[in-house]
Every structure is written in C-alpha cells, then in structure tokens.
Design a protein around this motif. Sequence first.
Motif, PDB file in Angstrom:
ATOM      1  N   LEU A   7      32.852  41.370  36.030  1.00  0.00           N
ATOM      2  CA  LEU A   7      34.123  40.756  35.657  1.00  0.00           C
ATOM      3  C   LEU A   7      34.121  39.266  35.989  1.00  0.00           C
ATOM      4  CD1 LEU A   7      36.951  40.923  34.530  1.00  0.00           C
ATOM      5  CD2 LEU A   7      37.717  41.768  36.778  1.00  0.00           C
ATOM      6  N   TYR A  32      37.141  46.860  23.787  1.00  0.00           N
ATOM      7  CA  TYR A  32      37.999  45.766  24.247  1.00  0.00           C
ATOM      8  C   TYR A  32      39.204  45.779  23.318  1.00  0.00           C
ATOM      9  CZ  TYR A  32      39.306  41.043  25.933  1.00  0.00           C
ATOM     10  OH  TYR A  32      39.946  39.961  26.490  1.00  0.00           O
ATOM     11  N   ALA A  95      45.678  42.492  32.121  1.00  0.00           N
ATOM     12  CA  ALA A  95      44.474  43.232  31.733  1.00  0.00           C
ATOM     13  C   ALA A  95      44.212  44.376  32.701  1.00  0.00           C
ATOM     14  CB  ALA A  95      43.256  42.312  31.718  1.00  0.00           C
ATOM     15  N   VAL A  97      40.785  46.508  33.486  1.00  0.00           N
ATOM     16  CA  VAL A  97      39.351  46.432  33.214  1.00  0.00           C
ATOM     17  C   VAL A  97      38.650  47.546  33.974  1.00  0.00           C
ATOM     18  CG1 VAL A  97      37.311  44.951  33.281  1.00  0.00           C
ATOM     19  CG2 VAL A  97      39.595  43.916  33.070  1.00  0.00           C
ATOM     20  N   ILE A 106      31.028  45.895  32.144  1.00  0.00           N
ATOM     21  CA  ILE A 106      32.399  46.289  31.816  1.00  0.00           C
ATOM     22  C   ILE A 106      32.313  47.439  30.823  1.00  0.00           C
ATOM     23  CG2 ILE A 106      34.532  45.552  30.692  1.00  0.00           C
ATOM     24  CD1 ILE A 106      33.831  42.673  31.714  1.00  0.00           C
ATOM     25  N   PHE A 109      38.091  47.314  28.452  1.00  0.00           N
ATOM     26  CA  PHE A 109      38.936  46.152  28.737  1.00  0.00           C
ATOM     27  C   PHE A 109      40.161  46.285  27.856  1.00  0.00           C
ATOM     28  CE2 PHE A 109      40.307  41.891  29.331  1.00  0.00           C
ATOM     29  CZ  PHE A 109      39.527  41.277  30.295  1.00  0.00           C
ATOM     30  N   ASP A 111      43.784  44.348  27.161  1.00  0.00           N
ATOM     31  CA  ASP A 111      44.696  43.226  27.368  1.00  0.00           C
ATOM     32  C   ASP A 111      46.048  43.584  26.779  1.00  0.00           C
ATOM     33  OD1 ASP A 111      43.508  41.157  28.797  1.00  0.00           O
ATOM     34  OD2 ASP A 111      42.627  40.230  27.029  1.00  0.00           O
TER      35      ASP A 111
END
Length: 128
Positions: A7, A32, A95, A97, A106, A109, A111
């Motif tokens: 991260l 993501y 976020a 994660v 990662i 993720f 957001d």
Amino acid sequence: MTMPPALARFLAAVEARDASAASACFADGAPYANVPHPPVVGPDGVRDMLAPVLDRSEHVRWEIVTSALTERRCFLERVDRFVIDGREYAVACTAVVEIDPAADRITAFRDYVDLGEWRARLAEACTP
C-alpha cells in the motif's frame, strides 16, 4: 501498525504519477472499484484506470486524514488532490484496501467517493 509495504508503494506511485508502478502493486485478478462503478481487474485494469488522471495532472497528493491498518486490511480516509493546469482539485475519498502480506500485493481496493462532488470538481479538468 505501520502501513503495509504494498500500500505504501502504491500511494507513492500515485503521487509520482506513475500508473505502471501503481498497478504493479496489485495481484493478478485483484479488483479496484471506484464505487458505484464496476471494478477494473488486475494490474492492467488498474493502470488503464489511473493513467488518464495521473497523466493529466501536474501534481498529485492523496492526503491521509485517518487510517486504520492491519496486516491484511486498511481503511483510509483521504483528500485526493490533483493539480491540473495550475489549479488544485480536491475531493474527499474513503478506501478499503485488502492486502496479501505473503505476496506483498494488493488483492482488492474499494474507493468510496461522492460522484456528484467528483464530477462537479473535476469534470472540466478531465475533459479534453
């Protein structure tokens, strides 16, 4: 707890405006999501999603306001700041994660941002 290395590398790459380095922090198949949009998947998807705004920006700073960190999951409350054509655009973002510490990548993720605010603040800057 300190920030997991994957991260930390990702955030540094975003601030360096390096979409390829940022995407290299993701595991193959990792989603993501800019919620509520469908997620992009894997390093190529992440790179393709980030590149337009990072390339357009002269400076990027994702300011961490609050964080809660474990080895496998991180919560980040941020203010994302993009300088485009000499003007700063700042948008609040949160976020979640997920990290695979053994692979140092990662694995997910998410957001969460107010899309109305994002569009109102960045639409003119991101229109060619």
